[in-house]
Write a protein that holds these residues in place. Structure first.
Motif, PDB file in Angstrom:
ATOM      1  N   SER A 134     -42.254  -5.299  25.325  1.00  0.00           N
ATOM      2  CA  SER A 134     -40.940  -5.619  24.768  1.00  0.00           C
ATOM      3  C   SER A 134     -40.503  -7.060  25.042  1.00  0.00           C
ATOM      4  O   SER A 134     -39.387  -7.442  24.697  1.00  0.00           O
ATOM      5  CB  SER A 134     -39.891  -4.647  25.294  1.00  0.00           C
ATOM      6  OG  SER A 134     -39.890  -4.611  26.703  1.00  0.00           O
ATOM      7  N   LEU A 135     -41.362  -7.854  25.653  1.00  0.00           N
ATOM      8  CA  LEU A 135     -41.177  -9.304  25.742  1.00  0.00           C
ATOM      9  C   LEU A 135     -42.415  -9.954  25.154  1.00  0.00           C
ATOM     10  O   LEU A 135     -43.539  -9.617  25.545  1.00  0.00           O
ATOM     11  CB  LEU A 135     -41.010  -9.754  27.198  1.00  0.00           C
ATOM     12  CG  LEU A 135     -40.968 -11.277  27.434  1.00  0.00           C
ATOM     13  CD1 LEU A 135     -39.684 -11.876  26.885  1.00  0.00           C
ATOM     14  CD2 LEU A 135     -41.122 -11.616  28.911  1.00  0.00           C
ATOM     15  N   PHE A 136     -42.229 -10.824  24.170  1.00  0.00           N
ATOM     16  CA  PHE A 136     -43.382 -11.487  23.565  1.00  0.00           C
ATOM     17  C   PHE A 136     -43.103 -12.968  23.385  1.00  0.00           C
ATOM     18  O   PHE A 136     -41.972 -13.436  23.563  1.00  0.00           O
ATOM     19  CB  PHE A 136     -43.768 -10.830  22.234  1.00  0.00           C
ATOM     20  CG  PHE A 136     -42.647 -10.773  21.233  1.00  0.00           C
ATOM     21  CD1 PHE A 136     -42.356 -11.849  20.417  1.00  0.00           C
ATOM     22  CD2 PHE A 136     -41.888  -9.619  21.084  1.00  0.00           C
ATOM     23  CE1 PHE A 136     -41.339 -11.802  19.484  1.00  0.00           C
ATOM     24  CE2 PHE A 136     -40.858  -9.550  20.155  1.00  0.00           C
ATOM     25  CZ  PHE A 136     -40.588 -10.646  19.361  1.00  0.00           C
ATOM     26  N   LEU A 169     -47.720 -14.528  19.623  1.00  0.00           N
ATOM     27  CA  LEU A 169     -48.913 -14.149  20.369  1.00  0.00           C
ATOM     28  C   LEU A 169     -49.061 -12.630  20.343  1.00  0.00           C
ATOM     29  O   LEU A 169     -48.236 -11.911  20.904  1.00  0.00           O
ATOM     30  CB  LEU A 169     -48.823 -14.641  21.809  1.00  0.00           C
ATOM     31  CG  LEU A 169     -50.082 -14.379  22.657  1.00  0.00           C
ATOM     32  CD1 LEU A 169     -51.198 -15.348  22.271  1.00  0.00           C
ATOM     33  CD2 LEU A 169     -49.761 -14.477  24.145  1.00  0.00           C
ATOM     34  N   GLN A 170     -50.104 -12.143  19.684  1.00  0.00           N
ATOM     35  CA  GLN A 170     -50.393 -10.705  19.673  1.00  0.00           C
ATOM     36  C   GLN A 170     -51.411 -10.410  20.768  1.00  0.00           C
ATOM     37  O   GLN A 170     -52.549 -10.879  20.698  1.00  0.00           O
ATOM     38  CB  GLN A 170     -50.935 -10.256  18.314  1.00  0.00           C
ATOM     39  CG  GLN A 170     -49.860  -9.908  17.301  1.00  0.00           C
ATOM     40  CD  GLN A 170     -49.383 -11.103  16.516  1.00  0.00           C
ATOM     41  OE1 GLN A 170     -50.030 -12.132  16.492  1.00  0.00           O
ATOM     42  NE2 GLN A 170     -48.240 -10.962  15.857  1.00  0.00           N
ATOM     43  N   ASN A 171     -50.998  -9.644  21.759  1.00  0.00           N
ATOM     44  CA  ASN A 171     -51.847  -9.448  22.930  1.00  0.00           C
ATOM     45  C   ASN A 171     -52.712  -8.188  22.864  1.00  0.00           C
ATOM     46  O   ASN A 171     -53.477  -7.914  23.780  1.00  0.00           O
ATOM     47  CB  ASN A 171     -51.007  -9.431  24.215  1.00  0.00           C
ATOM     48  CG  ASN A 171     -49.861  -8.433  24.154  1.00  0.00           C
ATOM     49  OD1 ASN A 171     -49.673  -7.744  23.156  1.00  0.00           O
ATOM     50  ND2 ASN A 171     -49.093  -8.362  25.218  1.00  0.00           N
ATOM     51  N   ILE A 172     -52.611  -7.414  21.778  1.00  0.00           N
ATOM     52  CA  ILE A 172     -53.382  -6.181  21.637  1.00  0.00           C
ATOM     53  C   ILE A 172     -54.078  -6.207  20.278  1.00  0.00           C
ATOM     54  O   ILE A 172     -53.596  -6.848  19.338  1.00  0.00           O
ATOM     55  CB  ILE A 172     -52.482  -4.938  21.754  1.00  0.00           C
ATOM     56  CG1 ILE A 172     -51.500  -5.074  22.931  1.00  0.00           C
ATOM     57  CG2 ILE A 172     -53.314  -3.671  21.926  1.00  0.00           C
ATOM     58  CD1 ILE A 172     -50.494  -3.942  23.033  1.00  0.00           C
ATOM     59  N   ALA A 173     -55.198  -5.514  20.173  1.00  0.00           N
ATOM     60  CA  ALA A 173     -55.941  -5.467  18.916  1.00  0.00           C
ATOM     61  C   ALA A 173     -56.563  -4.093  18.735  1.00  0.00           C
ATOM     62  O   ALA A 173     -56.711  -3.320  19.696  1.00  0.00           O
ATOM     63  CB  ALA A 173     -57.032  -6.541  18.886  1.00  0.00           C
ATOM     64  N   ILE A 174     -56.921  -3.778  17.483  1.00  0.00           N
ATOM     65  CA  ILE A 174     -57.624  -2.533  17.217  1.00  0.00           C
ATOM     66  C   ILE A 174     -59.031  -2.613  17.805  1.00  0.00           C
ATOM     67  O   ILE A 174     -59.509  -3.690  18.192  1.00  0.00           O
ATOM     68  CB  ILE A 174     -57.693  -2.251  15.703  1.00  0.00           C
ATOM     69  CG1 ILE A 174     -58.483  -3.356  14.982  1.00  0.00           C
ATOM     70  CG2 ILE A 174     -56.296  -2.143  15.116  1.00  0.00           C
ATOM     71  CD1 ILE A 174     -58.746  -3.073  13.523  1.00  0.00           C
ATOM     72  N   GLN A 175     -59.694  -1.485  17.876  1.00  0.00           N
ATOM     73  CA  GLN A 175     -61.053  -1.429  18.414  1.00  0.00           C
ATOM     74  C   GLN A 175     -61.970  -2.363  17.632  1.00  0.00           C
ATOM     75  O   GLN A 175     -61.869  -2.476  16.418  1.00  0.00           O
ATOM     76  CB  GLN A 175     -61.586   0.005  18.341  1.00  0.00           C
ATOM     77  CG  GLN A 175     -62.854   0.228  19.130  1.00  0.00           C
ATOM     78  CD  GLN A 175     -63.241   1.703  19.156  1.00  0.00           C
ATOM     79  OE1 GLN A 175     -62.572   2.522  18.542  1.00  0.00           O
ATOM     80  NE2 GLN A 175     -64.297   2.034  19.872  1.00  0.00           N
TER      81      GLN A 175
END
Length: 495
Positions: A134-136, A169-175
């Motif tokens: 919830s902080l980006f 900044l997107q810190n997560i990605a799909i497999q």
């Protein structure tokens, strides 16, 4: 050059912690003591007739529909809530109505950032111990081409994205893909001594990015941390007549009162024209549907009619991300989040009710209200507005509301400045944040972190971070006795 104004508790402010002016305490005390204490008509119902009442003020206090919404409206609200809470999955998937996540993203659903429709928080530990949700970090660079300069001048865009990492900044990605990197925060203790000798230790954060997966950031990159804001009262804010907000603007302080609010003028994807910005930390979004669409695309990676990008914030430098399967479907009009779902999420966001006041008639709260006024806080945290007519939503129309904001940009100085322009807002300016519901943050969200990046751990710290135009109000607070400070914060927490 704009003068400093007396703003006390806004969206973000600076930490120019200067010595107090002599005599402030006695002046404030005298004025507050002379003011008759009492509530103004309607003040205990901050959302007007749409205020939530008769419900427990528990963790669900921000999740109830507007009073008077009606049976059909409540049905739409519940469906919108289900979409808001939905956890999206990567495409292709057997759950066709919920696939299209990413490929890179910050959260799997709206509720992940706005948990219980409340305020986000900074991570309690740096990655890898905790992934920020919830902080980006918003990303942008100065314009480098004539075309970029033109788009900014025409208000077609608010910022120029990093050429590799995009707008956020997107810190997560799909497999099979990597997230872009991770935010790293360090804190420096900043002790502040108040006039009565009490010492408050503030936390001054510094931000960087670690574990970058797609090469270096642009050498002139600008970073801006942003906490997810509470969702209550958004439809009432949208219903304030534009002329009423514009009438408060005084960018050159022509009346000499030391207050120099400005409007942000931003492009509306839904209306295809420049409009008054009124949502977001720098008033970068003009309408709730615009904000919903850009958040769906940027935070979750969902294409929609206003932001038709199935790869979300992927850039041309991220070939594997662009080539990943998407969840666009015929049933959703060729998008991942179709028009009907976008409209329902928007309706839900418009109708999250503001709770009624708590303890509004208590003597300490009313004393704090007088101190709040005499410190100059209400000059920017304007107590009330009257909404205009809202097509199809009479329960939001012509309501006397008490958000405690002027929804304008103010120069808050260097201490909390992010150095990153957004639209007409410069790197020192922020929108005055509404204060309604603030005292329920701990109940709803389980914490008391405040300001744009959660650096303040309580109301007092948030006030003491104020500077720039708010310096006089911050100094007035710091000059109060302990009992008076407690009364002022009790008033803020009652809103």
């Amino acid at each position: 050059m704009r003068r400093f104004h007396r703003h006390l508790f806004g969206a973000i402010a600076c930490a120019g912690l200067v010595p107090l002016a002599g005599g402030t305490l006695s002046l404030l005390t005298a004025h507050a003591a002379d003011m008759p204490l009492g509530l103004e008509p309607g003040e205990d119902m901050p959302g007007g007739d749409a205020t939530m009442r008769g419900r427990p003020l528990d963790r669900d206090a921000f999740s109830h529909p507007s009073h008077g919404i009606g049976f059909e409206g409540e049905s739409r609200f519940r469906i919108g809530n289900a979409i808001f809470r939905r956890l999206w999955v990567a495409a292709p998937s057997s759950t066709k109505a919920s696939d299209g996540l990413g490929p890179i993203y910050n959260a799997r659903g709206c509720q992940n950032c706005h948990l219980k429709d409340g305020r986000g928080r900074p991570p309690l530990a740096n990655w890898p111990d905790e992934t920020a949700v919830s902080l980006f970090l918003r990303l942008s660079i100065p314009p480098e081409t004539e075309e970029q300069t033109r788009l900014l001048a025409e208000r077609r865009v608010n910022t120029i994205p990093d050429p590799v990492y995009g707008e956020q900044l997107q810190n997560i990605a799909i497999q099979s893909l990597d997230g872009e990197g991770h935010m790293h925060i360090t804190y420096e203790d900043v002790p502040v001594t108040l006039k009565d000798g009490h010492v408050v230790t503030l936390r001054k954060p510094s931000y960087s990015v670690v574990e970058l997966k797609y090469g270096p950031l642009h050498p002139r990159i600008m970073l801006s941390p942003r906490i997810a804001s509470p969702m209550i009262g958004l439809g009432l804010v949208e219903a304030i007549p534009e002329a009423d907000i514009r009438a408060l603007a005084d960018p050159d302080d022509a009346d000499g009162d030391g207050i120099s609010g400005r409007t942000n003028e931003v492009w509306s994807l839904s209306r295809q024209r420049v409009m008054l910005g009124r949502f977001g930390w720098k008033a970068g979004e003009p309408t709730i549907i615009d904000q919903s669409a850009t958040a769906a695309a940027g935070d979750i990676g969902l294409s929609n009619p206003l932001v038709p990008k199935p790869a979300g914030d992927c850039t041309a430098s991220q070939a594997a991300c662009l080539a990943a399967p998407d969840g666009n479907s015929e049933g959703s009009g060729g998008f991942e989040l179709g028009q009907e779902m976008l409209d329902l999420v928007t309706f839900y966001s418009q109708n999250l009710a503001v709770p009624e006041r708590r303890g509004a008639r208590e003597h300490s709260v009313l004393k704090g209200k007088a101190l709040f006024r005499d410190a100059g806080c209400a000059a920017c945290h304007k107590p009330s507005f009257t909404t205009g007519a809202v097509d199809g939503q009479p329960h939001l129309s012509r309501q006397l509301i008490w958000p405690y904001s002027d929804f304008l940009l103010h120069d808050m100085g260097a201490g909390l400045a992010d150095g990153r322009p957004e639209g007409l807002a410069d790197g020192r300016e922020w929108r005055t944040a509404p204060l309604w519901g603030l005292g329920l943050t701990e109940v709803v969200s389980g914490h008391t972190f405040l300001l744009h990046d959660g650096r303040a751990r309580n109301v007092e710290e948030a006030i003491l971070w104020h500077g720039g135009e708010a310096q006089a109000a911050r100094d007035a607070y710091a000059a109060l006795s302990r009992a008076e400070r407690e009364a002022l914060t009790a008033f803020v927490n009652s809103l």
